[in-house]
Design a protein around this motif. Structure first.
Motif, PDB file in Angstrom:
ATOM      1  N   PHE A 256       6.681  -2.800  22.002  1.00  0.00           N
ATOM      2  CA  PHE A 256       6.250  -3.185  20.666  1.00  0.00           C
ATOM      3  C   PHE A 256       7.254  -4.184  20.096  1.00  0.00           C
ATOM      4  CE2 PHE A 256       5.604  -2.987  16.157  1.00  0.00           C
ATOM      5  CZ  PHE A 256       4.280  -2.630  15.972  1.00  0.00           C
TER       6      PHE A 256
ATOM      7  N   GLN B 193      -0.546   6.141   4.195  1.00  0.00           N
ATOM      8  CA  GLN B 193      -1.180   4.937   3.631  1.00  0.00           C
ATOM      9  C   GLN B 193      -0.463   3.740   4.216  1.00  0.00           C
ATOM     10  OE1 GLN B 193      -3.653   5.360   1.379  1.00  0.00           O
ATOM     11  NE2 GLN B 193      -3.366   7.577   1.320  1.00  0.00           N
TER      12      GLN B 193
ATOM     13  N   ILE C 110       8.750  -5.803  16.899  1.00  0.00           N
ATOM     14  CA  ILE C 110       8.852  -5.563  15.455  1.00  0.00           C
ATOM     15  C   ILE C 110       9.020  -6.865  14.677  1.00  0.00           C
ATOM     16  CG2 ILE C 110      10.254  -4.526  13.640  1.00  0.00           C
ATOM     17  CD1 ILE C 110      11.039  -2.335  15.628  1.00  0.00           C
ATOM     18  N   ALA C 111       8.159  -7.074  13.697  1.00  0.00           N
ATOM     19  CA  ALA C 111       8.278  -8.258  12.850  1.00  0.00           C
ATOM     20  C   ALA C 111       8.991  -7.897  11.544  1.00  0.00           C
ATOM     21  CB  ALA C 111       6.898  -8.836  12.558  1.00  0.00           C
ATOM     22  N   ILE C 112       8.548  -6.850  10.884  1.00  0.00           N
ATOM     23  CA  ILE C 112       9.215  -6.447   9.661  1.00  0.00           C
ATOM     24  C   ILE C 112       9.372  -4.928   9.585  1.00  0.00           C
ATOM     25  CG2 ILE C 112       8.419  -8.435   8.323  1.00  0.00           C
ATOM     26  CD1 ILE C 112       6.242  -6.834   7.203  1.00  0.00           C
ATOM     27  N   THR C 113      10.399  -4.511   8.860  1.00  0.00           N
ATOM     28  CA  THR C 113      10.675  -3.098   8.674  1.00  0.00           C
ATOM     29  C   THR C 113      10.583  -2.763   7.189  1.00  0.00           C
ATOM     30  OG1 THR C 113      12.190  -3.114  10.559  1.00  0.00           O
ATOM     31  CG2 THR C 113      12.389  -1.283   9.016  1.00  0.00           C
ATOM     32  N   ASP C 114       9.720  -1.829   6.871  1.00  0.00           N
ATOM     33  CA  ASP C 114       9.571  -1.395   5.484  1.00  0.00           C
ATOM     34  C   ASP C 114      10.132   0.019   5.332  1.00  0.00           C
ATOM     35  OD1 ASP C 114       8.285  -3.698   4.708  1.00  0.00           O
ATOM     36  OD2 ASP C 114       6.268  -2.883   4.999  1.00  0.00           O
TER      37      ASP C 114
ATOM     38  N   VAL D  95       8.522   2.177   8.219  1.00  0.00           N
ATOM     39  CA  VAL D  95       7.353   1.617   8.898  1.00  0.00           C
ATOM     40  C   VAL D  95       7.730   0.295   9.536  1.00  0.00           C
ATOM     41  CG1 VAL D  95       4.979   0.817   8.632  1.00  0.00           C
ATOM     42  CG2 VAL D  95       5.824   2.705   7.227  1.00  0.00           C
ATOM     43  N   PHE D  96       7.572   0.230  10.858  1.00  0.00           N
ATOM     44  CA  PHE D  96       7.824  -1.013  11.571  1.00  0.00           C
ATOM     45  C   PHE D  96       6.490  -1.706  11.808  1.00  0.00           C
ATOM     46  CE2 PHE D  96      11.062   2.059  12.861  1.00  0.00           C
ATOM     47  CZ  PHE D  96      12.236   1.367  12.574  1.00  0.00           C
ATOM     48  N   ARG D  97       6.388  -2.928  11.350  1.00  0.00           N
ATOM     49  CA  ARG D  97       5.150  -3.680  11.552  1.00  0.00           C
ATOM     50  C   ARG D  97       5.392  -4.809  12.525  1.00  0.00           C
ATOM     51  NH1 ARG D  97       1.836  -1.874   7.278  1.00  0.00           N
ATOM     52  NH2 ARG D  97       3.086  -0.812   5.690  1.00  0.00           N
TER      53      ARG D  97
ATOM     54  N   THR E  70      -2.096   0.879   5.685  1.00  0.00           N
ATOM     55  CA  THR E  70      -2.836  -0.375   5.582  1.00  0.00           C
ATOM     56  C   THR E  70      -3.855  -0.229   4.463  1.00  0.00           C
ATOM     57  OG1 THR E  70      -4.373   0.504   7.218  1.00  0.00           O
ATOM     58  CG2 THR E  70      -2.646  -0.952   8.034  1.00  0.00           C
ATOM     59  N   PRO E  71      -4.373  -1.347   3.976  1.00  0.00           N
ATOM     60  CA  PRO E  71      -5.495  -1.229   3.044  1.00  0.00           C
ATOM     61  C   PRO E  71      -6.648  -0.547   3.774  1.00  0.00           C
ATOM     62  CG  PRO E  71      -5.110  -3.528   3.689  1.00  0.00           C
ATOM     63  CD  PRO E  71      -3.980  -2.728   4.202  1.00  0.00           C
TER      64      PRO E  71
ATOM     65  N   LEU F  78       5.089   2.888  14.003  1.00  0.00           N
ATOM     66  CA  LEU F  78       4.869   1.500  14.380  1.00  0.00           C
ATOM     67  C   LEU F  78       3.427   1.160  14.014  1.00  0.00           C
ATOM     68  CD1 LEU F  78       6.208   1.525  18.076  1.00  0.00           C
ATOM     69  CD2 LEU F  78       7.464   0.845  16.022  1.00  0.00           C
ATOM     70  N   VAL F  79       3.227   0.039  13.344  1.00  0.00           N
ATOM     71  CA  VAL F  79       1.874  -0.384  13.000  1.00  0.00           C
ATOM     72  C   VAL F  79       1.628  -1.780  13.553  1.00  0.00           C
ATOM     73  CG1 VAL F  79       0.253  -0.837  11.122  1.00  0.00           C
ATOM     74  CG2 VAL F  79       1.980   0.954  10.863  1.00  0.00           C
ATOM     75  N   CYS F  80       0.586  -1.897  14.366  1.00  0.00           N
ATOM     76  CA  CYS F  80       0.266  -3.203  14.955  1.00  0.00           C
ATOM     77  C   CYS F  80      -0.582  -4.019  13.974  1.00  0.00           C
ATOM     78  CB  CYS F  80      -0.463  -3.045  16.279  1.00  0.00           C
ATOM     79  SG  CYS F  80      -0.908  -4.643  17.009  1.00  0.00           S
ATOM     80  N   ASP F  81      -0.086  -5.212  13.660  1.00  0.00           N
ATOM     81  CA  ASP F  81      -0.782  -6.105  12.727  1.00  0.00           C
ATOM     82  C   ASP F  81      -2.123  -6.578  13.278  1.00  0.00           C
ATOM     83  OD1 ASP F  81       1.406  -6.083  11.050  1.00  0.00           O
ATOM     84  OD2 ASP F  81       2.335  -7.804  12.040  1.00  0.00           O
TER      85      ASP F  81
ATOM     86  N   SER G 257      -4.010  -1.612  -4.572  1.00  0.00           N
ATOM     87  CA  SER G 257      -2.869  -2.340  -4.039  1.00  0.00           C
ATOM     88  C   SER G 257      -1.913  -2.696  -5.165  1.00  0.00           C
ATOM     89  CB  SER G 257      -3.326  -3.633  -3.371  1.00  0.00           C
ATOM     90  OG  SER G 257      -3.923  -3.389  -2.129  1.00  0.00           O
TER      91      SER G 257
ATOM     92  N   GLN H 294       0.867  -1.185   0.000  1.00  0.00           N
ATOM     93  CA  GLN H 294       0.000   0.000   0.000  1.00  0.00           C
ATOM     94  C   GLN H 294       0.892   1.218   0.000  1.00  0.00           C
ATOM     95  OE1 GLN H 294      -3.335  -0.434   0.047  1.00  0.00           O
ATOM     96  NE2 GLN H 294      -3.089  -2.649   0.230  1.00  0.00           N
TER      97      GLN H 294
END
Ligand SMILES: [Mn+2]
Ligand SMILES: [Mn+2]
Ligand SMILES: [Zn+2]
Ligand SMILES: [Zn+2]
Lengths: 153, 153
Positions: free
Chosen positions: A119, B74, A121-125, B127-129, B76-77, B92-95, A80, A74
């Motif tokens: 928090f 932007q 962190i799983a992935i970093t974009d 962006v950290f997810r 997330t969808p 930080l974005v929580c899944d 998408s 996104q």
DNA sequence: ACCGTATTCGCAACGATTGTTGATTCGCAA
DNA sequence: TTGCGAATCAACAATCGTTGCGAATACGGT
């Protein structure tokens, strides 16, 4: 994304069937290094298999994303983008023409993050936004991004 | 975002009028440290000024974004998030619950980028997810993200 | 106070994506 | 090979987030 034959095995392994439509999509996506939208994938698939429905394309894309074979991005408002490249990479996004390109970035794990507060962190974009070479050249020629028609002119 | 009185001046300076609706939005956004959607901003504004239209909220948000007073994200969808914090920060974005939080990151300018090929970078978004502290605790309790109902159960 | 122009609001329309339903086909495990 | 469940398609309807449009209204420079 893994090659078509491995995807077929993977699909069967989780109870999904390997249909001609899916095989077309496997093949199209496998040797595609871009970041297509569902619509453009449907267009390409239609060239090979006329009559394939957009609904089916969405279905299979969703399956592939759920399996981790495809990344859903996104990056801009609107549709998408799907990314068959699931290796550790990041993206350049052109503000003018909307083009998305892969980029490999070193030093990501060395970023100093303040304020994590539990928090995990799983992935970093990392997304770099700016202007691509093409749009820099003919500096107002090749861009295909429409301006805001919000306000009267 | 700058305080309401400065925003009023800035609006008039570019020929935009300062209406009661806009003043409500200035005030709401100024002391808001979250990342609300247009919908939730409209909800908050409606509490103060019943009858304010969603259309007007969008209009003003777009103006503020165009002026650089507000950031549009932007992540997330679905809907855009708006960020009154325009300082140099990341997210930080929580899944699980979809929550978005600010985070300050050092070493961003030190990232080694390969494959630029003439691309001119204007801004870098990191962006950290992952999973937020709240969702990690009651590990399946508080999440408010809905699962995919795509496939039969 | 006046007037031109920006703004508001409600509703329609849009693009992207998903739900539905029924008829038909098809993959594939046994 | 056969049978069952899954997948496809068509043909829509529906949803969500956002924008276009037009008539009525209100800012604000003079
Ligand atoms: Mn990519
Ligand atoms: Mn922020
Ligand atoms: Zn470009
Ligand atoms: Zn969470």
């Amino acid at each position: 994304m893994r090659p078509p034959n491995e995807l077929s095995t993977a699909f069967r392994a989780i109870g999904l069937k390997v249909t001609p439509q899916r095989q077309v999509l496997f093949s199209l996506l496998h040797d595609h290094d871009g970041h297509p939208s569902a619509e453009s994938i449907h267009l390409a698939a239609s060239a090979v298999m006329p009559g394939i429905s957009l609904r089916t394309v969405y279905q299979t894309l969703n399956d592939l994303v759920a399996m981790g074979e495809l990344q859903q991005l996104q990056l801009t408002p609107g549709s998408s983008r799907f990314d068959p490249n699931v290796s550790d990479h990041h993206h350049l996004v052109c503000d003018r023409c909307g083009d998305v390109r892969d980029v490999y970035v070193g030093g990501v794990t060395g970023l100093e993050v303040q304020g994590l507060e539990g928090f995990s962190i799983a992935i970093t974009d990392v997304v770099f936004r700016g202007t691509c070479a093409t749009c820099l050249d003919g500096s107002s020629a090749t861009g295909t991004r429409t301006p805001d028609p919000t306000r009267p002119t």
